[in-house]
Design an enzyme around this catalytic site. Structure first.
Site, PDB file in Angstrom:
ATOM      1  N   ASP A   1       0.873  -1.237   0.031  1.00 32.25           N
ATOM      2  CA  ASP A   1      -0.086   0.019   0.042  1.00 32.25           C
ATOM      3  C   ASP A   1       0.947   1.042  -0.046  1.00 32.25           C
ATOM      4  OD1 ASP A   1       0.849  -0.525   2.641  1.00 32.25           O
ATOM      5  OD2 ASP A   1      -0.582   0.845   3.326  1.00 32.25           O
ATOM      6  N   GLU A   2       0.120   2.332  -0.301  1.00 32.48           N
ATOM      7  CA  GLU A   2       0.884   3.840  -0.253  1.00 32.48           C
ATOM      8  C   GLU A   2       2.070   3.706  -0.682  1.00 32.48           C
ATOM      9  OE1 GLU A   2      -1.306   5.475   3.658  1.00 32.48           O
ATOM     10  OE2 GLU A   2       0.195   4.316   4.236  1.00 32.48           O
TER      11      GLU A   2
END
Length: 545
Positions: free
Chosen positions: A331-332
């Site tokens: 993620d991210e």
């Protein structure tokens, strides 16, 4: 100092006594053997059973198998939990033992498919029986039994109300977990063991261990020994023997431990020991270096220590984390550090890849490594957002963004875990202003057609650690984690927060009595202390939305 007490007039004293009587009456109604999470099916009568906690209270027929250490320790643990005041005088008790009927005595590490169903029956004469397919099903039945037992201080006896009693119970979702974050703040082993102790009280069965992140790398790698130079300090590290002890401690409580190495985006701490696996600018050190094969050699080796490079089997656990799943994050990911790095940028051009395509390449390669080592990868929903239906069908999509269409994900053939964060029904426990009833109102299959709901394996409460360490972990997790636990265990139609309120208040007090620092239920700020002197059962009835 405190002000000395002043004399009260008799009318005020009478009013206070009346109020106290009403309070004690209210308390009596909530301390009466309630069960959390709510079982699937319950039928009961009107007979009170007196229970005598003999030293051999839990009994089984050895002709069908021999109890191992996991089951024996469960009997000892639940004897202490059910009968916290010790063995009292036998005053003609009608229930002196509880029979256990068990299909399999196998004590291998629990997995997603482990059967946790059980039945519990107690007739009007005090004859009791727990029946289950597995050792871990017996544990869930023992937890229910322990919550039914109430100590009567007037008679100094243990009581169970409502016989004849029959409970048939099994979880709605097989995967019910809590995530802890040991990268933002190191958690001592004692704190981890204590939070593991608390999980089976709410029939939770997964500890998702977010082991490392940008800030620190406390994990000992034997193949890449300089990795834990990225720890906060030498005293804030986990030996592999520590990790093994935690995984086995969890197994003895029916809890699976799933480790997460969040790559490539949350990984700057990897660079301390091995700078070659990161972009060259220390101020722009993540995501991990997609252009260097050394990066994937390191990942393969570290994951291999966790998995043993093969699948686990019955009585043959493999690796530090024998669970069939491993979490790879994903993620991210801000890829701007790749294009800012001269060598990585040149590699991207040579490969004809965009930054986004390089991200897909990275998380796909990490997933392939996990699969080759006998594990199902779990990856955050951004990975699905990039791959779509090209994602390996064995991947479990961990949904945390409300923009992710869960129905689309499962309709495309992917299992999911759901704990959408940063919304008004958030299961992110660091959202301190989200009250328990809002948490309780979230259904993991919300908006998903009934025929697709089985593709949703369950979910987690996520205890991100930016503002949490050993000093406030438990009261940030509990009691809101109990709301999540009931939505994951109990039938779909168990949704009434008003009906659940007396039970969760009683459950919070049960947690406190078992040494778990659960905060009051209806705090405006989830982990704050009680506002004034009062009984544990006299909760503040604040607005819950």
């Amino acid at each position: 100092g405190r002000n000395p007490a002043r004399p009260f007039c008799s009318s005020i004293m009478k009013a206070m006594k009346a109020l106290l009587a009403l309070t004690l009456g209210a308390i009596a109604t909530v301390t009466h053997g309630q069960v959390w999470p709510l079982p699937d099916s319950v039928s009961s009568g009107y007979t009170n059973i007196t229970v005598y906690p003999s030293t051999a209270f839990f009994v089984y027929d050895p002709r069908y198998g021999e109890a191992g250490s996991v089951l024996k320790e469960a009997f000892t643990r639940y004897h202490d939990l059910a009968f916290p005041h010790g063995t009292m005088e036998d005053k003609g008790a009608s229930m002196k033992y509880l029979n256990i009927a068990l299909e399999s005595f196998d004590e291998s590490h629990p997995q997603l498919e482990t059967d946790e169903s059980y039945s519990l029956s107690i007739d009007e004469y005090g004859n009791g029986l727990i029946s289950a397919q597995t050792v871990y099903g017996v544990m869930r039945g023992l937890e229910t039994f322990s919550q039914l037992v109430v100590f009567d201080y007037d008679t100094r006896t243990y009581q169970i109300a409502g016989a004849p009693l029959k409970i048939e119970d099994s979880p709605r979702f097989a995967h019910r977990g809590l995530m802890i974050d040991t990268a933002r703040h190191f958690l001592p082993l004692a704190a981890i063991r204590s939070i593991i102790d608390s999980l089976p009280y709410a029939k939770l069965n997964v500890l998702h261990w977010h082991m490392v992140d940008t800030q620190s790398f406390p994990f000992e790698s034997t193949t890449y020994p300089k990795l834990w130079e990225g720890a906060y300090s030498k005293q804030e590290r986990y030996l592999q023997s520590d990790i093994s002890s935690i995984v086995d401690y969890a197994r003895y409580r029916g809890v699976r431990v799933i480790v997460e190495f969040d790559v490539p985006g949350h990984a700057a701490s990897w660079c301390v020991g091995y700078p070659e696996v990161c972009p060259s600018d220390p101020e722009c050190a993540q995501p991990l270096n997609v252009a260097n094969n050394a990066t994937f050699d390191l990942i393969e080796s570290v994951l291999g220590e966790c998995t043993g490079k093969q699948a686990s089997a019955t009585d043959a656990p493999s690796g530090l984390f024998p669970d069939d799943m491993i979490h790879l994050g994903g993620d991210e990911v801000d890829t701007s550090c790749w294009t800012a790095d001269e060598d990585i940028s040149a590699w991207l051009a040579e490969q004809g890849m965009t930054e986004d395509e390089a991200y897909a390449y990275f998380v796909g390669k990490a997933s392939d490594i996990a699969v080759s080592q006998g594990r199902r990868p779990i990856q955050w929903s951004e990975v699905y957002d990039h791959f779509g239906t090209n994602l390996n069908k064995g991947t479990i999509v961990h949904v945390w963004k409300d923009v992710t269409n869960v129905t689309e994900v499962v309709a495309n053939g992917y299992n999911t875990l759901v704990n959408v964060g940063y919304v008004d029904k958030s299961w992110y426990l660091d959202n301190l202003d989200v009250a328990w009833a809002a948490v309780y109102s979230k259904d993991p299959c919300e908006g998903v057609p009934d025929e697709l709901c089985p593709m949703v394996l369950g979910g987690h409460g996520e205890m991100w650690g930016e503002t949490v360490d050993a000093s406030d972990l438990e009261q940030t997790v509990w009691p809101r984690m109990a709301a999540i636990a009931e939505r994951l265990w109990s039938p779909k139609d168990t949704t009434d927060a008003d009906a659940a309120l007396p039970r969760i208040e009683a459950f919070r007090c049960l947690l406190n009595s078992r040494g778990i620092a659960a905060a009051p239920v209806n705090n405006a700020d989830a982990r704050e202390g009680p506002p004034s002197p009062a009984s544990c059962f006299e909760q503040r009835r604040a607005l819950r939305f």
